[in-house]
Enzyme design. Structure first.
Site, mmCIF file in Angstrom:
data_model
loop_
_atom_site.group_PDB
_atom_site.id
_atom_site.type_symbol
_atom_site.label_atom_id
_atom_site.label_comp_id
_atom_site.label_asym_id
_atom_site.label_seq_id
_atom_site.Cartn_x
_atom_site.Cartn_y
_atom_site.Cartn_z
ATOM 1 N N SER A 56 -4.869 1.227 -1.333
ATOM 2 C CA SER A 56 -5.941 2.125 -1.795
ATOM 3 C C SER A 56 -5.905 3.533 -1.205
ATOM 4 O O SER A 56 -6.952 4.162 -1.050
ATOM 5 C CB SER A 56 -7.322 1.497 -1.550
ATOM 6 O OG SER A 56 -7.473 0.353 -2.350
ATOM 7 N N HIS A 59 6.543 -7.345 -1.007
ATOM 8 C CA HIS A 59 5.217 -6.906 -1.461
ATOM 9 C C HIS A 59 4.330 -8.129 -1.705
ATOM 10 O O HIS A 59 4.795 -9.145 -2.223
ATOM 11 C CB HIS A 59 5.341 -6.061 -2.736
ATOM 12 C CG HIS A 59 4.086 -5.304 -3.030
ATOM 13 N ND1 HIS A 59 2.963 -5.921 -3.538
ATOM 14 C CD2 HIS A 59 3.759 -3.999 -2.836
ATOM 15 C CE1 HIS A 59 2.007 -5.003 -3.657
ATOM 16 N NE2 HIS A 59 2.455 -3.835 -3.241
ATOM 17 N N LYS A 93 4.654 0.119 -9.732
ATOM 18 C CA LYS A 93 4.398 -1.260 -10.201
ATOM 19 C C LYS A 93 4.820 -1.404 -11.669
ATOM 20 O O LYS A 93 5.770 -0.740 -12.086
ATOM 21 C CB LYS A 93 2.924 -1.620 -9.979
ATOM 22 C CG LYS A 93 2.484 -1.360 -8.541
ATOM 23 C CD LYS A 93 1.197 -2.023 -8.176
ATOM 24 C CE LYS A 93 0.886 -1.709 -6.715
ATOM 25 N NZ LYS A 93 -0.274 -2.423 -6.209
ATOM 26 N N GLY A 136 -5.389 -2.056 -4.199
ATOM 27 C CA GLY A 136 -6.051 -1.927 -5.494
ATOM 28 C C GLY A 136 -7.551 -2.174 -5.453
ATOM 29 O O GLY A 136 -8.192 -2.371 -6.487
ATOM 30 N N ASN A 185 4.620 3.666 -5.496
ATOM 31 C CA ASN A 185 4.985 2.363 -6.075
ATOM 32 C C ASN A 185 4.325 2.281 -7.450
ATOM 33 O O ASN A 185 3.126 2.053 -7.549
ATOM 34 C CB ASN A 185 4.485 1.248 -5.139
ATOM 35 C CG ASN A 185 4.670 -0.133 -5.728
ATOM 36 O OD1 ASN A 185 5.363 -0.304 -6.734
ATOM 37 N ND2 ASN A 185 4.044 -1.130 -5.106
ATOM 38 N N GLU A 217 0.321 -3.274 4.784
ATOM 39 C CA GLU A 217 -0.584 -3.259 3.634
ATOM 40 C C GLU A 217 -1.530 -4.461 3.710
ATOM 41 O O GLU A 217 -1.153 -5.573 3.300
ATOM 42 C CB GLU A 217 0.206 -3.353 2.326
ATOM 43 C CG GLU A 217 1.135 -2.202 2.059
ATOM 44 C CD GLU A 217 1.396 -2.036 0.568
ATOM 45 O OE1 GLU A 217 1.008 -0.997 0.025
ATOM 46 O OE2 GLU A 217 1.958 -2.948 -0.045
ATOM 47 N N GLU A 232 2.263 -8.745 -3.879
ATOM 48 C CA GLU A 232 2.194 -9.182 -5.277
ATOM 49 C C GLU A 232 3.380 -10.075 -5.633
ATOM 50 O O GLU A 232 3.340 -10.796 -6.635
ATOM 51 C CB GLU A 232 2.099 -7.949 -6.201
ATOM 52 C CG GLU A 232 0.699 -7.339 -6.150
ATOM 53 C CD GLU A 232 0.625 -5.859 -6.502
ATOM 54 O OE1 GLU A 232 1.606 -5.291 -6.998
ATOM 55 O OE2 GLU A 232 -0.448 -5.263 -6.256
HETATM 56 P P1 PGA Z 1 -2.713 0.657 -4.223
HETATM 57 O O1 PGA Z 1 -1.361 -0.191 -4.099
HETATM 58 O O2 PGA Z 1 -2.458 2.006 -3.654
HETATM 59 O O3 PGA Z 1 -2.998 0.684 -5.692
HETATM 60 O O4 PGA Z 1 -3.761 -0.090 -3.452
HETATM 61 C C1 PGA Z 1 -0.552 -0.101 -2.954
HETATM 62 C C2 PGA Z 1 0.579 -1.079 -3.067
HETATM 63 O O5 PGA Z 1 0.394 -2.159 -3.643
HETATM 64 O O6 PGA Z 1 1.692 -0.818 -2.594
#
Ligand code: PGA
Length: 250
Positions: free
Chosen positions: A211, A99, A13, A174, A11, A168, A101
């Site tokens: 992460s 997601h 982003k 993150g 992903n 998740e 976010e």
């Molecule tokens: P990350 O993000 O691996 O940077 O924690 C995962 C995600 O948001 O899908």
């Protein structure tokens, strides 16, 4: 391959421009060399390079997905939005939906449900993100949050074979930390239980995200329930991404 890992989903982003495409060549070469049929690499770049990605990965083992979509399946007066049909028309095969976010910006379970329905009607695969926030975890609400996200997100949906569930935990995204092994196991078991109860699915595809990196992936692979990874930060560096795949399949 000794574990159950099947999916490596990157992903990107809001990162990656046309320059990133050049570095993608490394991942393509790697996937050729490995020629494994047992796992899939899916990359979800921003809309601006989605079409370039599809062209670049044509005839390779890498598949492409979008990071979100509008809930309207085809067209409409929705400034700045892109529909599942548009995403399909350029050759992408997956869409990430729900997601965290996007949930924080007001995307409700009911909007997510409409997006999933439109995406499935287009015969695309859904990467359906679910997970609790740190506050919800502290209040012992993880199970009830997951149940609500699943039940409301999948309302009026009968078949879930084109859905990859991405567990998740929001407090891990993150943040450079992952949950305890037992907690992941328990959450996966709980998700499976809900899916069995509602869809009679015995073997749903559930991946872990939050992460994931080259240092923790081996221990995550020990968890039998995990069928793959949704990888954010570490997917931005092709070498790190390749390392994660290598460590999982060896
Ligand atoms: P990350 O993000 O691996 O940077 O924690 C995962 C995600 O948001 O899908």
């Amino acid at each position: 391959m000794t574990n159950n890992i099947k999916y490596f989903i990157g992903n990107l982003k809001m990162y990656g421009n046309t320059n990133y495409l050049k570095s993608m060549q490394k991942v393509i070469n790697f996937s050729y060399k490995k020629k494994h049929k047992k796992f899939k690499i899916v990359f979800c770049p921003p809309y601006t390079i989605l079409s370039d990605f599809v062209k670049l990965t044509k005839n390779t083992q890498i598949e492409v997905g979008a990071q979100n979509c509008h809930h309207n399946e085809y067209t409409g007066s929705f400034t700045g939005s892109i529909s599942p049909n548009m995403i399909k028309s350029i050759g992408a095969k997956y869409i990430i939906i729900g997601h965290s976010e996007n949930r924080v910006t007001g995307e409700t379970n009911s909007i997510i449900n409409k997006k999933i329905i439109s995406t499935l009607s287009q015969k695309l695969n859904v990467i359906f993100c679910i997970g609790e926030t740190s506050k919800e975890k502290k209040l012992n609400k993880t199970n009830s949050v997951l149940k609500k996200q699943i039940i409301n997100g999948l309302k009026n949906i009968k078949k879930i074979d084109k859905i990859i569930f991405a567990y998740e935990p929001v407090w891990c995204i993150g943040k450079g930390k992952i949950p305890k092994t037992n907690d992941i196991k328990n959450q996966f078991k709980y998700i499976k239980k809900i899916l069995f109860k509602n869809f009679k699915t015995l073997n749903p595809t559930i991946v872990y995200g939050g992460s994931v990196d080259q240092n923790n992936v081996e221990s995550l692979c020990q968890i039998n329930e995990i069928k793959g990874f949704l990888i954010g930060g570490a997917s931005r560096k092709p070498n790190k991404f390749i390392d994660i795949v290598k460590k999982s399949i060896n």
